[in-house]
Design a protein around this motif. Structure first.
Motif, mmCIF file in Angstrom:
data_model
loop_
_atom_site.group_PDB
_atom_site.id
_atom_site.type_symbol
_atom_site.label_atom_id
_atom_site.label_comp_id
_atom_site.label_asym_id
_atom_site.label_seq_id
_atom_site.Cartn_x
_atom_site.Cartn_y
_atom_site.Cartn_z
ATOM 1 N N THR A 110 -21.168 56.292 55.108
ATOM 2 C CA THR A 110 -22.171 56.952 56.202
ATOM 3 C C THR A 110 -23.836 57.472 55.675
ATOM 4 O OG1 THR A 110 -20.243 57.920 57.008
ATOM 5 C CG2 THR A 110 -22.096 59.175 57.519
ATOM 6 N N LEU A 111 -24.489 57.170 56.513
ATOM 7 C CA LEU A 111 -26.475 58.080 55.834
ATOM 8 C C LEU A 111 -26.420 59.330 56.500
ATOM 9 C CD1 LEU A 111 -27.198 54.479 55.508
ATOM 10 C CD2 LEU A 111 -26.782 55.649 53.601
ATOM 11 N N VAL A 112 -26.465 59.888 55.576
ATOM 12 C CA VAL A 112 -26.277 61.817 56.831
ATOM 13 C C VAL A 112 -28.009 61.746 56.384
ATOM 14 C CG1 VAL A 112 -25.949 63.772 57.167
ATOM 15 C CG2 VAL A 112 -24.760 62.083 56.462
ATOM 16 N N CYS A 113 -28.946 61.777 56.889
ATOM 17 C CA CYS A 113 -30.189 62.500 56.825
ATOM 18 C C CYS A 113 -30.398 63.694 57.032
ATOM 19 C CB CYS A 113 -31.463 61.763 58.211
ATOM 20 S SG CYS A 113 -31.236 59.797 58.098
ATOM 21 N N ASN A 114 -31.132 64.619 56.229
ATOM 22 C CA ASN A 114 -30.941 66.449 55.257
ATOM 23 C C ASN A 114 -32.259 66.762 56.865
ATOM 24 O OD1 ASN A 114 -31.283 68.784 55.903
ATOM 25 N ND2 ASN A 114 -30.687 69.138 53.397
ATOM 26 N N GLY A 115 -32.585 66.769 57.787
ATOM 27 C CA GLY A 115 -33.931 67.357 59.253
ATOM 28 C C GLY A 115 -34.220 65.544 59.014
ATOM 29 N N SER A 116 -35.466 65.818 60.318
ATOM 30 C CA SER A 116 -36.287 65.199 60.324
ATOM 31 C C SER A 116 -37.289 63.627 59.813
ATOM 32 C CB SER A 116 -37.578 65.906 62.009
ATOM 33 O OG SER A 116 -36.280 66.673 62.967
ATOM 34 N N LYS A 117 -37.306 64.885 59.050
ATOM 35 C CA LYS A 117 -38.712 64.530 58.353
ATOM 36 C C LYS A 117 -37.615 63.120 57.268
ATOM 37 C CE LYS A 117 -42.897 62.939 56.675
ATOM 38 N NZ LYS A 117 -43.388 62.653 57.228
ATOM 39 N N SER A 118 -36.576 62.956 56.997
ATOM 40 C CA SER A 118 -35.611 62.137 56.191
ATOM 41 C C SER A 118 -35.482 61.047 57.461
ATOM 42 C CB SER A 118 -34.631 62.942 55.936
ATOM 43 O OG SER A 118 -33.568 62.233 55.462
ATOM 44 N N PHE A 119 -35.030 61.891 58.459
ATOM 45 C CA PHE A 119 -33.875 60.466 58.945
ATOM 46 C C PHE A 119 -35.594 59.419 59.801
ATOM 47 C CE2 PHE A 119 -33.994 59.048 63.784
ATOM 48 C CZ PHE A 119 -32.902 59.221 64.012
ATOM 49 N N SER A 120 -36.972 59.874 59.919
ATOM 50 C CA SER A 120 -38.397 59.478 60.148
ATOM 51 C C SER A 120 -38.718 58.788 59.469
ATOM 52 C CB SER A 120 -39.387 60.595 61.098
ATOM 53 O OG SER A 120 -39.798 61.004 59.959
ATOM 54 N N GLU A 121 -38.918 58.844 58.214
ATOM 55 C CA GLU A 121 -39.079 57.725 57.333
ATOM 56 C C GLU A 121 -38.152 56.406 56.939
ATOM 57 O OE1 GLU A 121 -41.686 58.173 55.602
ATOM 58 O OE2 GLU A 121 -42.693 59.156 55.500
ATOM 59 N N LEU A 122 -36.362 57.156 57.145
ATOM 60 C CA LEU A 122 -35.915 55.873 56.668
ATOM 61 C C LEU A 122 -35.875 55.488 57.795
ATOM 62 C CD1 LEU A 122 -32.936 55.215 55.561
ATOM 63 C CD2 LEU A 122 -32.145 56.374 56.753
ATOM 64 N N THR A 123 -35.877 55.504 59.040
ATOM 65 C CA THR A 123 -35.685 54.779 60.151
ATOM 66 C C THR A 123 -37.634 54.036 61.013
ATOM 67 O OG1 THR A 123 -36.813 56.143 61.907
ATOM 68 C CG2 THR A 123 -34.114 56.004 61.640
ATOM 69 N N LYS A 124 -38.253 54.274 59.899
ATOM 70 C CA LYS A 124 -39.610 53.896 59.960
ATOM 71 C C LYS A 124 -39.613 52.195 58.247
ATOM 72 C CE LYS A 124 -44.604 54.947 57.952
ATOM 73 N NZ LYS A 124 -45.213 56.083 57.467
ATOM 74 N N HIS A 125 -38.861 52.790 57.644
ATOM 75 C CA HIS A 125 -39.282 52.174 56.460
ATOM 76 C C HIS A 125 -37.878 51.059 56.879
ATOM 77 C CE1 HIS A 125 -42.666 54.093 54.454
ATOM 78 N NE2 HIS A 125 -41.935 55.072 54.770
ATOM 79 N N PHE A 126 -37.084 51.376 57.615
ATOM 80 C CA PHE A 126 -35.623 50.671 56.653
ATOM 81 C C PHE A 126 -34.966 50.609 57.792
ATOM 82 C CE2 PHE A 126 -36.295 52.579 52.279
ATOM 83 C CZ PHE A 126 -37.000 51.394 51.736
ATOM 84 N N GLY A 127 -35.303 51.240 58.889
ATOM 85 C CA GLY A 127 -34.354 51.225 60.609
ATOM 86 C C GLY A 127 -33.808 49.765 60.796
ATOM 87 N N GLU A 128 -34.333 48.366 60.864
ATOM 88 C CA GLU A 128 -34.582 47.468 61.399
ATOM 89 C C GLU A 128 -33.355 46.209 60.110
ATOM 90 O OE1 GLU A 128 -33.851 46.335 63.854
ATOM 91 O OE2 GLU A 128 -35.036 49.063 64.963
ATOM 92 N N HIS A 129 -33.199 47.314 58.524
ATOM 93 C CA HIS A 129 -32.700 46.194 57.856
ATOM 94 C C HIS A 129 -31.343 46.525 57.352
ATOM 95 C CE1 HIS A 129 -31.582 45.929 53.626
ATOM 96 N NE2 HIS A 129 -32.968 45.202 52.694
ATOM 97 N N SER A 130 -30.594 44.965 56.990
ATOM 98 C CA SER A 130 -29.147 45.592 57.558
ATOM 99 C C SER A 130 -28.136 45.876 56.217
ATOM 100 C CB SER A 130 -28.772 43.409 57.223
ATOM 101 O OG SER A 130 -29.103 43.622 56.038
ATOM 102 N N GLU A 131 -28.690 46.854 55.419
ATOM 103 C CA GLU A 131 -28.165 47.473 54.501
ATOM 104 C C GLU A 131 -28.040 48.948 55.733
ATOM 105 O OE1 GLU A 131 -26.189 47.053 52.267
ATOM 106 O OE2 GLU A 131 -26.566 45.313 51.861
ATOM 107 N N ILE A 132 -29.013 49.239 56.328
ATOM 108 C CA ILE A 132 -29.184 50.388 56.941
ATOM 109 C C ILE A 132 -27.986 50.273 57.884
ATOM 110 C CG2 ILE A 132 -29.797 52.003 57.826
ATOM 111 C CD1 ILE A 132 -30.318 52.258 54.824
ATOM 112 N N ARG A 133 -28.698 49.345 58.378
ATOM 113 C CA ARG A 133 -27.698 48.984 60.209
ATOM 114 C C ARG A 133 -26.258 48.924 59.831
ATOM 115 N NH1 ARG A 133 -31.099 48.328 64.325
ATOM 116 N NH2 ARG A 133 -29.204 47.249 65.590
ATOM 117 N N LYS A 134 -25.877 48.610 59.532
ATOM 118 C CA LYS A 134 -23.962 48.416 59.025
ATOM 119 C C LYS A 134 -23.687 49.367 58.438
ATOM 120 C CE LYS A 134 -23.932 46.238 54.534
ATOM 121 N NZ LYS A 134 -23.589 44.877 53.146
#
Length: 167
Positions: A110-134
């Motif tokens: 589980t990846l837990v984004c602490n706040g909106s900026k963490s989430f937006s940067e994660l999805t911007k840079h790696f949102g489609e990456h298989s290591e994130i999506r699984k």
């Protein structure tokens, strides 16, 4: 001012990776995750996974506690330009190698984004990456003490963060 995050706090038993955006000024000065005494992170972790008491004063004890609960800590952003501690001031963000870390630590579920900026940067840079999506991705309110429209203090943040107990 150019600021850089810290290395991850993680081990082979980690199941949950809590991702901040970039440590605040107090944490950067102390070179410790969530070291601003007003930040709610440590109180939330001890309330959810401990005996409900206050966090240990000693930083190494806090880190040992988190790791003993399968919780790892890191930031989405490796470096950026920022004055002060506000996420809204972050410019020119360079991401950490989150996919590489997840390859090295496949036990992270589980990846837990602490706040909106963490989430937006994660999805911007790696949102489609298989290591994130699984992995399960949770977007939770920031543990910053700054009140928002939906989260005024510790109690409502604690309620929202209780979702990680089922991970």
């Amino acid at each position: 001012m150019n600021v850089q995050s810290f290395p991850p706090i993680i081990d082979e038993n980690s199941r949950i990776l809590i991702l901040g955006s970039m440590p605040g000024a107090a944490s950067l000065r102390a070179h410790r995750y969530y070291w601003n005494p007003r930040n709610y992170m440590w109180r939330i972790l001890y309330a959810l996974f401990g005996d409900g008491g206050l966090p240990e004063e000693d930083y190494d004890s806090r880190i040992s506690f988190a790791l003993s609960q399968g919780i790892a800590l890191w930031d989405v952003i490796a470096s950026c330009e920022r004055k002060g501690s506000l996420d809204s001031e972050i410019k020119q963000a360079v991401p950490n190698d989150l996919p590489g870390l997840l390859v090295r630590y496949p036990g992270i579920e589980t990846l837990v984004c602490n706040g909106s900026k963490s989430f937006s940067e994660l999805t911007k840079h790696f949102g489609e990456h298989s290591e994130i999506r699984k992995r399960t991705l949770l977007r939770l309110p920031s543990t910053s003490p700054i009140p928002t429209r939906d989260y005024r203090g510790l109690e409502d943040r604690l309620e929202a963060w209780s979702r990680i107990k089922s991970c």
